[in-house]
Every structure is written in C-alpha cells, then in structure tokens.
Design a protein around this motif. Structure first.
Motif, short mmCIF file in Angstrom:
data_model
loop_
_atom_site.label_atom_id
_atom_site.label_comp_id
_atom_site.label_asym_id
_atom_site.label_seq_id
_atom_site.Cartn_x
_atom_site.Cartn_y
_atom_site.Cartn_z
N LYS A 122 0.84 -1.21 0.00
CA LYS A 122 0.00 0.00 0.00
C LYS A 122 0.86 1.24 0.00
O LYS A 122 0.66 2.19 -0.76
CB LYS A 122 -0.91 0.01 1.23
CG LYS A 122 -2.24 -0.67 1.01
CD LYS A 122 -3.16 -0.49 2.22
CE LYS A 122 -4.41 -1.32 2.04
NZ LYS A 122 -5.04 -1.65 3.34
N LYS A 123 1.87 1.23 0.89
CA LYS A 123 2.75 2.39 1.01
C LYS A 123 3.55 2.58 -0.28
O LYS A 123 3.67 3.70 -0.79
CB LYS A 123 3.71 2.18 2.20
CG LYS A 123 3.77 3.39 3.13
CD LYS A 123 4.52 3.09 4.40
CE LYS A 123 6.02 3.16 4.21
NZ LYS A 123 6.76 2.65 5.39
N ALA A 124 4.05 1.48 -0.81
CA ALA A 124 4.91 1.57 -2.00
C ALA A 124 4.13 2.08 -3.22
O ALA A 124 4.64 2.90 -3.98
CB ALA A 124 5.52 0.20 -2.30
N HIS A 125 2.90 1.61 -3.39
CA HIS A 125 2.12 1.99 -4.58
C HIS A 125 1.31 3.26 -4.35
O HIS A 125 0.52 3.66 -5.21
CB HIS A 125 1.17 0.86 -4.97
CG HIS A 125 1.85 -0.34 -5.57
ND1 HIS A 125 2.52 -0.28 -6.77
CD2 HIS A 125 1.99 -1.62 -5.13
CE1 HIS A 125 3.02 -1.49 -7.05
NE2 HIS A 125 2.71 -2.31 -6.06
N ASP A 126 1.49 3.89 -3.19
CA ASP A 126 0.70 5.07 -2.85
C ASP A 126 0.85 6.14 -3.95
O ASP A 126 1.96 6.43 -4.40
CB ASP A 126 1.16 5.64 -1.50
CG ASP A 126 0.19 6.71 -1.02
OD1 ASP A 126 -1.02 6.55 -1.25
OD2 ASP A 126 0.66 7.71 -0.44
N LEU B 62 10.70 0.40 -3.74
CA LEU B 62 11.05 -0.77 -2.95
C LEU B 62 12.10 -1.61 -3.69
O LEU B 62 12.00 -1.80 -4.90
CB LEU B 62 9.80 -1.61 -2.71
CG LEU B 62 9.73 -2.37 -1.39
CD1 LEU B 62 9.71 -1.40 -0.21
CD2 LEU B 62 8.50 -3.26 -1.36
N THR B 63 13.10 -2.11 -2.95
CA THR B 63 14.12 -2.93 -3.61
C THR B 63 13.99 -4.39 -3.18
O THR B 63 13.32 -4.71 -2.20
CB THR B 63 15.54 -2.47 -3.25
OG1 THR B 63 15.75 -2.72 -1.86
CG2 THR B 63 15.73 -1.00 -3.56
N LEU B 64 14.66 -5.23 -3.94
CA LEU B 64 14.68 -6.65 -3.63
C LEU B 64 15.28 -6.88 -2.23
O LEU B 64 14.84 -7.75 -1.49
CB LEU B 64 15.50 -7.38 -4.69
CG LEU B 64 14.99 -8.71 -5.17
CD1 LEU B 64 13.53 -8.66 -5.55
CD2 LEU B 64 15.82 -9.18 -6.35
N ASP B 65 16.29 -6.06 -1.91
CA ASP B 65 16.92 -6.19 -0.59
C ASP B 65 15.93 -5.89 0.53
O ASP B 65 15.91 -6.59 1.54
CB ASP B 65 18.11 -5.23 -0.47
CG ASP B 65 19.38 -5.87 -1.03
OD1 ASP B 65 19.44 -7.12 -1.02
OD2 ASP B 65 20.28 -5.13 -1.47
#
Ligand code: MN
Length: 497
Positions: free
Chosen positions: A17-21, A66-69
């Motif tokens: 949610k936060k990432a796609h905000d 957001l990263t894979l890490d």
C-alpha cells in the motif's frame, strides 16, 4: 484459503500500500487494488504463504522504490526470489517485443525467461494470477492494447494453464480473451450454446434421472454435474470440423464423480448398459493420463431419444486436479515442496509434470555456470506446438514441423503469396527448413513474386494450403495481359520435386 491473514501477509499488504501510494490503474482505481486482487486469486488457488506474499509485492520492484533487498530483509529469501522471478519474467517479455532481429539479445532474454521459469514454478503461477486479473479488468485499456493482450493470452497463457492442468483458469482466460479478439463470433457462439442448452435441458434432465436411479440401484455413491463447454473451445472445435455442429459430440457433457478408481470403471459399465456407446469414443485417461496429468474416463453415448451425450467419470481427486491442476498439487504438497525448495533440491512433482522438473534441472545447470545446449533449452511447453517470433517480437504459434511458408501465410496471404526467401534467426535460410521453438522468422517478399504449385510440398498447415490453393486457382485462370510468357514459364513444372 486461509481464514485470516497472518501477520506476515498483513505486513506485506501494508508495505505494498505504502509503495504503490499515489499510483493509479487505467481503471482509475488506486493501484493497490491490483496486487490485492492477485493475492485473492492465489488464496483461492490454495497457494502457500510465500507465494501469496510475493503476489502482493509482485509489482513493487519494477514500479516503486522498494528494492529486492528490502523484501529479502522483511520476508526472507524465498519471497525475494519469487518477486525477482516475476520481475525478470516481465522484463524479458518486454525485451522480446522491443528488440529487432538481434539474436544474442533474444537469446539472453530467452535464457532469463527460462531461468526465471525454471527456478521455481511458483513464479509462473503468480504470473498467471497477475494476467488473470489484468484480463478481468481489460475493458479499461484502449482497444488496440486489449486485442494484443487478449491474443497473447490465447496463444501463451491459456495453453500454459492447460499445460499445468488448471482447467478452470484455462476456460476463464480463453473466454475472457476470445471476447476481445473476436467479439462478434464470441456472442454468436455464446448464443448458440445457450440455445442448445435450452433445447437439451429437458432430455438432459431425463438422462440425469435415469443415470441417478441406475447408479443408486447398483449402490454406487456419486455426485453428478453438467459441464458447460467454453465458447473458445467450441470455436476451436468447429474450426477443426469445418463449422459442422453435427460433429461436435461433447456439447452436452455430464460429469460423474465417484469415490475410487474401481468405481469409475464400474460406472462406465453402468452407463454402457443404459445407452449405446459410440464407436471409438471411449477414452481411458485413467490408465493413460494426458500429458498434463489429466485423468478421467470419457465416453460418448447415444441416448434413447437419440441424443449424443458425453460422460466424464472420475474420482474426487482427479476432479480437483482437473480444475486446479498444479495449484492443487501445491495445496496438497505445500510442506514437502516448500521444504525442498528451501534446500535448493529439485523435487519431482507429484504428478507426471516431468517437463517442469526438466526445466528446473536446466535452470540449475545454468546457475552453476555449466554449459547448456541451447537446442535443449528450447523446451517445448506445449507438446504439439512451437512458438516462433516475428522480428518485431510478436508470437506466432504453429504446429510442430511447420515450414516458413506456413508462417508466412499465417501472417497474411499477401505475404504468403509473395515470398522470395526467409531469414531464420538473422541468417538466410530456405523454405524447406523446419521452424523450431523460439526461432525468429523474417519473411522476405517481392511484389513481382507469384505463388508456385511446388510450394504445396513446403506447407503443412491446412490454413496455408487453403490460401495457396486459392491463389493458385486464381492464377491458373486466363492470365491478365501483363506478362503472359513469364507466367507460362512459371507454371509449367508440375512434377513433384
Ligand atoms: Mn501486475
């Protein structure tokens, strides 16, 4: 199918949610609607928690900060691995579409695609869930894009679902796509099926009663259900049978689900004592499962009032597997499979889905930096089909053994009629060369070229043959005054070559 989200899943939802905000879909909805829908589909399929979490996060690495890490730290190696696989898969596919004829790039992308696939089959399942939701919301896209996505789904994703024996998914994908690819035909066939079902309803009811009371007499425990033929599969069948409805025997099918295999055969006997079986239409997919692991007994019978009905007899497990396929296997074998993946071991799948194991072994070799025979790597996901590419990256499916002219006529009869040569994977080749899985095929044409009868030997698909015959008939009529001696010379050698 979990009643309540675990803390890990909740955390993933919050993070997504936060990432796609601030991002929105073409439908106008906030973007998060999409990953949440994918989550729901994966839950319905009974997938394990790591897969569900990866489904929630599947678009974050590609489309957000957001990263894979970050994902690895928060959710561990497996989830990161799955998200990475899905991301690679979509970049690889994008790449295929954008590149021109450059072979190394394609091969690289193909390798990446294979590695992504072979690493963990759950990557594919997430991709299928992703595609399913995108299809369900396809109406929001511009028509051109709708057609392209729908076509690709019919050619790649629906057959893939079939290969994984995910019957319900295959039907939904095929019908949703077909509606966009050929809306007129879709409605036509849908009406046809509806009309047929209505007319058959009464006698079908009678048949069901007859079957029910006989099975009861024989003390066979069963459940009975009708099955609706999908519009797309009817379309394909009609094409195979010259549009002759009289040759479609499975428009009405009844499914009998029983407890065990012995009862399946017993039930088959009961059906045959009630109705006359049609010659050559008894299929024992229990003793000889289909390549995707599908099991069932099929028989087509003629009922007392001269109706043709197909019966499908199977156990509950077979039924479950026919509808949910690989996903069902995961549900039943989740623990075992997950453990083995963690250990990095290649596990044989519970059914005869050996091609997956093969894929995984190839991928493992690649990971270890071992050499892999590229020919071998082009594993054919679809037994009787090959997929080749146009230089622009469009995917064309052809039967095995197809030749360049089959490809050319598939693109367009205008192209087929004017072929002067072919480049396969960037190199000049000839019209006798069988196409292989993954080839990039470029057809060279000339306006002055005319179709040749000798081409009939260099064609294997009915479609291309029909187009060529049409063109030849046309050409054998009195030639237009233009260049008479030239056309005479060309049509002379009719002997077999
Ligand atoms: Mn997506």
């Amino acid at each position: 199918m979990k009643a309540k989200d675990s803390d890990r899943v909740k955390k993933a939802v919050e993070l997504a949610k936060k990432a796609h905000d601030g991002q929105f879909r073409k439908t106008g909805e906030p973007y998060i609607v999409h990953p949440l829908a994918v989550k729901k589909i994966l839950e319905e399929w009974g997938m394990d928690e790591d897969t569900i979490i990866a489904g929630i996060l599947h678009d974050t690495v590609e489309d957000t900060d957001l990263t894979l890490d970050d994902i690895r730290k928060e959710f561990g190696e497996t989830v990161a691995f799955l998200v990475d696989g899905v991301t690679k898969l979509s970049t690889a596919r994008d790449g295929m579409r954008d590149i021109d004829t450059y072979l190394p790039a394609t091969r690289d992308n193909f390798l990446r695609l294979m590695i992504a696939l072979g690493d963990d089959i759950r990557v594919l399942i997430i991709k299928l869930a992703d595609r399913l939701h995108n299809l369900r919301t396809l109406s929001a896209l511009p028509p051109e894009k709708q057609k392209k996505i729908a076509k690709e789904t019919l050619e790649v994703f629906a057959p893939l679902a079939d290969r994984l024996n995910m019957g319900l998914l295959r039907v939904e994908m095929a019908d949703l796509s077909f509606k966009y690819v050929d809306p007129k035909r879709f409605t036509e066939l849908q009406d046809l099926i509806e009309k047929y079902n209505k007319s058959a309803a009464k006698s079908l009811q009678k048949i069901e009663q007859e079957v029910a009371s006989t099975l009861k007499k024989e003390k066979i425990k069963y459940s009975l259900s009708g099955r609706v033929k999908s519009v797309y599969s009817l379309h394909k069948k009609l094409a195979k049978h010259n549009q002759n409805m009289g040759e479609i025997y499975d428009l009405t099918a009844l499914r009998i689900i029983v407890d065990d295999i012995t009862t399946c055969y017993l039930t088959l006997g009961v059906i045959h004592s009630l109705y006359t079986p049609m010659n050559g239409r008894i299929k024992d997919y229990i003793a000889m499962p289909k390549q995707n692991g599908y099991q069932s007994l099929h028989t087509t019978v003629i009922t007392k009032d001269k109706r043709i009905v197909e019966f499908q007899i199977r156990t509950k497990e077979m039924h479950e597997y026919a509808e949910r396929g690989l996903a069902a296997s995961f549900y039943y074998n989740e623990q075992k499979l997950t453990e083995n993946y963690k250990k990095g071991k290649i596990e044989h799948l519970p059914t005869n889905l050996l091609w997956i194991t093969e894929l995984q072994m190839t991928a493992a070799k690649l990971r270890e930096g071992k050499k892999v025979d590229l020919k071998k790597l082009k594993i054919n996901l679809f037994a009787d089909k090959i997929f080749v590419y146009t230089p622009k990256g469009d995917i064309i499916d052809l039967p095995k053994g197809a030749l360049p002219l089959d490809f050319a006529y598939r693109l367009h009869s205008e192209i087929g009629d004017h072929v002067i040569g072919v480049k396969i994977n960037g190199k000049m080749s000839n019209l006798n060369k069988k196409l292989e899985q993954g080839d990039i095929v470029e057809i060279l044409t000339s306006k002055n070229q005319t179709p040749k009868s000798s081409w009939l030997d260099r064609i294997i698909t009915p479609h291309a043959r029909q187009k060529l015959l049409h063109a030849l008939n046309f050409a054998s009529r009195p030639a237009p005054a233009a260049a008479p001696d030239k056309s005479k010379k060309k049509r002379k050698p009719r002997k077999a070559s």
